[in-house]
Design an enzyme around this catalytic site. Structure first.
Site, mmCIF file in Angstrom:
data_model
loop_
_atom_site.group_PDB
_atom_site.id
_atom_site.type_symbol
_atom_site.label_atom_id
_atom_site.label_comp_id
_atom_site.label_asym_id
_atom_site.label_seq_id
_atom_site.Cartn_x
_atom_site.Cartn_y
_atom_site.Cartn_z
ATOM 1 N N GLU A 266 2.279 -3.979 -1.262
ATOM 2 C CA GLU A 266 1.286 -3.349 -0.391
ATOM 3 C C GLU A 266 -0.097 -4.004 -0.397
ATOM 4 O OE1 GLU A 266 2.559 -1.894 -3.257
ATOM 5 O OE2 GLU A 266 1.017 -0.787 -4.332
ATOM 6 N N GLU A 300 5.109 0.828 2.232
ATOM 7 C CA GLU A 300 4.004 -0.110 1.963
ATOM 8 C C GLU A 300 2.788 0.253 2.810
ATOM 9 O OE1 GLU A 300 4.585 -1.678 -0.608
ATOM 10 O OE2 GLU A 300 6.773 -1.549 -0.569
#
Ligand code: B3K
Ligand code: ZN
Length: 866
Positions: A266, A300
């Site tokens: 992420e 994410e």
């Protein structure tokens, strides 16, 4: 003992201290070159109040070739510098008073980096992975999540695409400048550079910010990136609608790379993905792949708030961002697809991975309090149990309470590095609920066993509950927890007798009574799997069949069917005479129930897996025999097929999906039921339908479904050759090709087949996906991995030892295949333990694998220790 082993240290939650310096901005200037990348860093900082004179300790090891260190532009005298294997220290005496700038220059070698951590090359593309502690392999830095700064990044290199976090400031041939205005810890830093093409999109946030979206892939892969982009847009809309969270930069980039240790990462504004979670076309990806892509893209993206805007104070708090983000992505999938199906799938995963972890030597709480290697704690417990705990919290405080608590969480902690205590405090403050006892879910390991006994007298039903959590490593005694038991009472005619409710159990033993009932009800307990516990209750097959037919809660229906099948398997695996009448009849009703969601019917048709049966036997104190379990399951499947041949054959025809392939839930549901039916029919039709489907199918879902059956039947030769000829150049499809041959193989052949496949030139073992396909395929073949002659254990150990020096994270993670070893018979235990000890004795073994195998070996009973 190697230098690495000597420097191994345990990190304790209790030792947390704030960093003694405050950082404000980080400037990186990176000149990319495969084997000699130059990284110049400038960090603005000052000693924290009360910390004047402290030494400046930066993380960074031997892989950093240090060329230059300066403070406020003046080179630092070498006598003020100290290096060891993991840090660089600048003596406090050398530091300027007040704010100062530290400059360093290091040279690193991405081409030599096979660990997929730090800066490395994947198929010629420069990319990074910094969580948890990869940034220290790029430059010297306080590489810890509570140190947050804005970043300015200049990238230089003769490469078509140069990406980093935040917003683009300047782009010209050979140079790019990026600025990330949101302070972030180093683990969220990323850069990507190389020959990539974008599949572009746009999103306008609800307050009017125009965001440029891009999914970056290798030239030629553009036509497989559309679904990922659509999933991103859906995620952005959903987080605005459900959590009120908007995106906060002008661009959002996703990059697909082929060599990646996990699913995705992420990094702020620049998510990096394993290509298998981006690339999809009907010919190459299955329905399950599509659903996972949608969920991981969402996961994410959701981290942008739960993880990035609010991050973790230290790595012990990992489930603060992971448990919450998993919980959010599960909600997202339930909203977009079928909530019932999603819940059942999630419970299956939880039981298969997290319960298994909790019941073995690697058990740890969602918030651990010690680790040697943090990368070993990206586990099902931190992720999946972390999400379950939030589901319980929500049951306790209600939907509105949950919404208020989350709003308060975002208001109070935006821009901070927070803790589990902070998280629980927002729930307490927003709802007034005391969560002192609830906190044990975060600090205590182990799966509680909840026993329920029913007493019926004169219209009154009494439910006596008892909870007990078996000891786990380092935690012998387990105090009672809060357990949320969602409950329904069903009358003899199938109608609900009372409104469904949630019982809150807080004591070790507790009773609940229900008065004034006209007839004895059937109790539907733990609806929706309202707590991650093992429920034990006496129930006969007739009652299970009743719940399967009448329960209004889809999870509870599925669970009742599951228990029916499990009871039949347990009887068969222990050599008792077959007694399947109730199961066969219930399955028949399920097959004929045209009103039910095909996906639910498919889930009910799947018999419990062999590993699940073994776990159940072990928890009942019986030593599982993998071969007997395998035989019992095969046998039961055949009897079911024989009993329902006509129904199954009809359903197989009716569930065919016409028209162009769509990866949506309704079509996927039909395919899943059709394949479940095919699995049963293949037990009696000699594989004819599977062969026909493999040849005719226009999508990968049906092709893989058919292929897996053919492999099990030993009839896959031609199909495997056809697939290889068609897809030799497609890595993701070839991963499936490797995996299915081992996973679905007759157990007695699994290790030999794995060995033969590992000898093929196409077995590019350094690629994490390929390695996982083959080794993970073997681990998933329960009776094959646990073959009595030890062939599975030995083959697997050889490859872990080969992988460990190249990529310690993958080796350590895959070693969990052995975590159940103490449950088997003496012969298997001895073989598994020998394999673990051989790994432990390996010269130069990584800290990652060392910690894992030591924990698993420690589970040996005294007589196993030689
Ligand atoms: N946060 C990453 C996982 C990083 C794993 C480091 N070994 C992906 C995720 O959970 O979204
Ligand atoms: Zn995550």
């Amino acid at each position: 003992m190697t230098a690495r082993a000597e420097s191994r240290t345990v990190t304790l939650l209790a030792d947390y201290r704030p960093y003694p310096f405050r950082l404000t901005e980080t400037r990186l200037d990176v000149t990319l070159s495969p084997d000699a990348t130059l990284v110049r860093a400038g960090i603005d900082m000052a000693a924290a109040p009360g910390a004047a004179g402290a030494d400046l300790v930066l993380d960074g090891g031997k892989g950093l070739d240090l060329r230059h260190v300066a403070l406020n532009g003046a080179p630092v005298d070498p006598t003020h510098l100290r290096r060891d294997d993991e840090t660089l220290t600048i003596a406090g005496a050398a530091l300027p008073v007040g704010p100062f700038t530290l400059e360093t220059e290091v040279r690193i070698d991405p081409a030599a980096n096979t660990s997929c951590e730090g800066l490395y090359l994947s198929g010629g593309i420069f990319c990074t992975q910094c969580e948890a502690e990869g940034f220290r392999h790029i430059t010297f830095y306080p590489d810890r999540p509570d140190v947050m700064t804005t970043f300015r990044v200049t990238m230089r290199g003769d490469l078509p695409v140069l990406l980093s976090n935040g917003n683009p400031i300047r782009q010209e041939p050979g140079l790019a400048e990026w600025h990330d205005p949101w302070p972030k810890p180093s683990y969220l830093f990323a850069l990507v550079a190389g020959d990539l093409v974008a599949v572009p999109g746009r999103f306008t946030t609800r307050s009017g910010r125009e965001v440029a979206l891009n999914v970056w892939v290798r030239p030629g892969d553009q036509d497989r990136a559309g679904f990922a982009l659509e999933s991103l847009v859906k995620s952005m809309e959903w987080d605005e609608q459900v959590y009120g969270r908007e995106y906060d930069l002008d661009v959002f980039n996703i990059v697909a790379v082929d060599d990646f240790n996990m699913g995705a990462m992420e990094n702020k504004g620049l998510n990096i993905f394993n290509s298998k979670l981006v690339l999809a076309s009907p010919e190459t990806a299955t329905d399950t792949d599509y659903e996972r892509i949608e969920a991981v893209i969402a996961h994410e993206y959701f981290h942008n708030w739960t993880g990035n805007r609010i991050t973790c104070r230290d790595w012990f708090q990992l489930c603060l961002k992971e448990g919450l983000t998993v919980y959010r992505d599960q909600q997202f999938t339930s909203d977009l697809r079928s909530a019932a199906v999603k819940r059942i799938e999630d419970v299956q995963t939880l039981r298969a991975r997290q319960f298994r972890e909790d019941q073995g030597p690697l058990a740890h709480p969602p918030r651990p309090d010690r680790y040697e290697e943090i990368n070993n704690f990206y586990t099902a417990t931190v992720y999946e149990k972390g999400a379950e705990v939030i589901g319980m919290l929500r049951l306790l405080v209600g939907d509105e309470g949950y919404a208020r608590a989350l709003d308060l969480y975002f208001d109070r902690h935006d821009g901070q590095a927070a803790t589990i205590e902070d998280w629980l405090a927002v729930f307490q403050d927003a709802t007034g609920r005391d969560l002192t006892q609830f906190k044990r879910w975060y600090t205590d390991a182990g799966t509680p066993i909840l026993t329920m006994q029913e007493h019926w007298q004169d219209g009154t039903l009494t439910l006596d509950f008892a909870q007990e959590t078996p000891p786990t490593p380092g935690q012998p005694d387990k105090p009672a927890r809060v357990i949320t038991v969602a409950l329904g009472l069903i009358g003899p005619d199938g109608a609900e007798l009372a409104p469904a409710r949630v019982l809150e159990m807080t004591e070790a033993r507790q009773s609940f009574t229900f008065e004034g009932l006209a007839a004895r009800p059937v109790v539907s307990a733990l609806r929706g799997f309202s707590a991650p516990v093992i429920l034990r209750r006496q129930m006969d097959d007739a009652t299970r069949a009743f719940l399967l037919a009448h329960d209004s809660d889809p999870f509870a229906r599925w669970e009742a069917g599951r228990e029916l099948a499990m009871a039949a398997l347990l009887r068969a695996a222990s050599g008792a005479p077959a007694e399947d009448a109730a199961l066969i009849e219930a399955m028949g009703r399920m097959l004929a129930d045209e009103g039910a969601d095909p996906a639910l019917r498919a889930l009910c048709l799947h018999l419990p897996g062999e590993e699940e049966v073994a776990a159940r036997l072990a928890s009942d104190g019986i030593t599982p025999d993998p071969d007997a379990i395998h035989a019992a399951r095969e046998d039961l499947a055949r009897r079911l097929a024989q009993a329902h041949e006509v129904l199954l054959a009809g359903l197989y025809e009716r569930m065919a999906v016409d028209g162009p392939y769509r990866p949506d839930a309704p079509d996927a549901a039909r395919r899943s039921l059709r394949l479940a039916v095919l699995g049963l029919l293949s037990r009696i039709d000699g594989g004819a339908r599977a062969r026909a489907l493999f040849d005719a199918a226009g999508n990968m879902t049906e092709r893989m479904g058919a292929l897996s059956i053919l492999v099990r039947l030993g009839q896959a030769g031609a199909a495997l050759r056809a697939m290889e000829a068609q897809f030799a150049a497609n890595r993701l499809v070839m991963d499936k090709w490797f995996s299915v041959q081992v996973m679905a193989a007759p157990p007695a052949d699994a290790a030999r087949i794995a060995r033969d496949l590992a000898a093929l030139p196409a077995f590019d073992w350094r690629n994490p996906n390929r390695f996982r396909a083959l080794l993970g395929g073997l681990a998933a073949n329960h009776a094959g991995f646990h073959a009595a002659d030890g062939s599975g254990y030995r083959f697997y150990a050889d490859w872990l030892m080969r992988m460990d020096p190249a990529n310690p994270q993958i080796a350590a993670r895959m070693s969990t295949a052995y975590e159940t070893w103490p449950r088997y018979d003496e012969g298997r235990r001895a073989q598994a333990l020998a394999a673990l000890k051989e790994i432990a004795a390996m010269e130069g073994l990584s800290r990652n694998s060392r910690e894992m195998v030591a924990r698993m070996i420690a589970a040996g009973r005294p007589q196993d220790e030689g």
